[in-house]
Design a protein around this motif. Structure first.
Motif, mmCIF file in Angstrom:
data_model
loop_
_atom_site.group_PDB
_atom_site.id
_atom_site.type_symbol
_atom_site.label_atom_id
_atom_site.label_comp_id
_atom_site.label_asym_id
_atom_site.label_seq_id
_atom_site.Cartn_x
_atom_site.Cartn_y
_atom_site.Cartn_z
ATOM 1 N N ARG A 69 -5.381 -11.811 12.186
ATOM 2 C CA ARG A 69 -6.134 -11.879 13.449
ATOM 3 C C ARG A 69 -7.160 -13.007 13.413
ATOM 4 O O ARG A 69 -7.446 -13.635 14.430
ATOM 5 N N GLU B 196 0.929 -10.104 18.809
ATOM 6 C CA GLU B 196 0.267 -8.799 18.735
ATOM 7 C C GLU B 196 1.186 -7.751 18.125
ATOM 8 O O GLU B 196 0.763 -6.934 17.298
ATOM 9 N N VAL C 297 1.328 -8.368 14.332
ATOM 10 C CA VAL C 297 0.107 -7.953 13.632
ATOM 11 C C VAL C 297 -0.003 -6.434 13.617
ATOM 12 O O VAL C 297 -0.406 -5.838 12.606
#
Length: 244
Positions: free
Chosen positions: A190, A203, A206
């Protein structure tokens, strides 16, 4: 108490820290000294007080020496370390710098790679003392724009990504480069997008990394532990010192 052998770690930016490499090397008896080259600290010509070299990742390219002047001495140091038979591990940009330093070529990939990919070992990779002994690896994290397009003379491709790009190289008797990141946490990743918003696909990656961290870190730690054991167990010629 006998001091722990020390590994020199070259860092290229604040957002790409040594992360889990430091505690995992500590678990096998090694200490890390992190040299923040981007802060103006001089990269040495030789290893003097260190028994191995690790070069981390970064946003810059392996040929961006004009904008990031420490890359030139970093590549020179990699060449010296590998030629001396000392242990080297390059991660992402560090892998690319190692390839270029030793006569290979790095180019922009057809598209940026943001993915958890399988580790695609070649026959040589399955026989390799570092990668071949890892056992099952559920996935490795790729977060890169560039790839090695021509491997250095005398290097060996140990793994390829699903698209055929070089995923890992043996660069010398005790030298390896990996295009993936075995050191990161979801928080680290991030941080790579601190100046922008992650895409929806990023996203998802992650989030998957965060969810699977215990599973993934077990296999990634085995890689770092294995490198540490190479540093500790194999005889080496010792640091190369400049003549007095």
């Amino acid at each position: 108490m006998t001091p722990r052998p020390r590994v020199l770690v070259i860092q290229h930016e604040d957002d790409c820290p040594v992360a889990m490499i430091e505690p995992w090397l500590a678990e096998v008896g090694l200490a890390c000294d992190v040299l923040a080259a981007h802060e103006g600290r001089a990269v040495p010509a030789h290893l003097v007080d260190h028994v191995a070299l690790v070069v981390l990742g970064g946003r810059m390219g392996a040929g961006d020496d004009a904008d990031h002047r420490w890359l030139t001495p970093t590549k020179a140091l990699i060449t010296t370390v590998v030629s001396a038979g000392l242990p080297f591990l390059g991660v992402c940009l560090g892998h690319q710098l190692g390839a270029v330093a030793l006569g290979g070529q790095v180019r922009r990939h057809v598209r940026p790679t943001r993915a958890l990919h399988p580790l695609g070992l070649t026959d040589e990779g399955r026989a390799d003392e570092l990668l071949g002994g890892l056992g099952p690896v559920p996935a490795v994290l790729h977060w890169n724009d560039d790839v090695v397009t021509r491997t250095p003379p005398a290097s060996t491709v140990l793994a390829r990504s699903p698209d055929g790009a070089v995923q890992a190289l043996r660069l010398g008797p005790r030298a390896w480069g990996v295009q993936f990141h075995p050191e990161v946490t979801a928080r680290t990743v991030r941080g790579w997008a601190a100046d922008r918003v992650l895409t929806a696909q990023e996203e998802l990656i992650v989030d998957e990394l965060a969810r699977r961290t215990p599973e993934l870190h077990r296999s990634w730690a085995r890689l770092v532990h294995g490198f540490g054991r190479v540093v500790l167990e194999e005889p080496h010629p010792g640091p190369v010192r400049e003549p007095s």
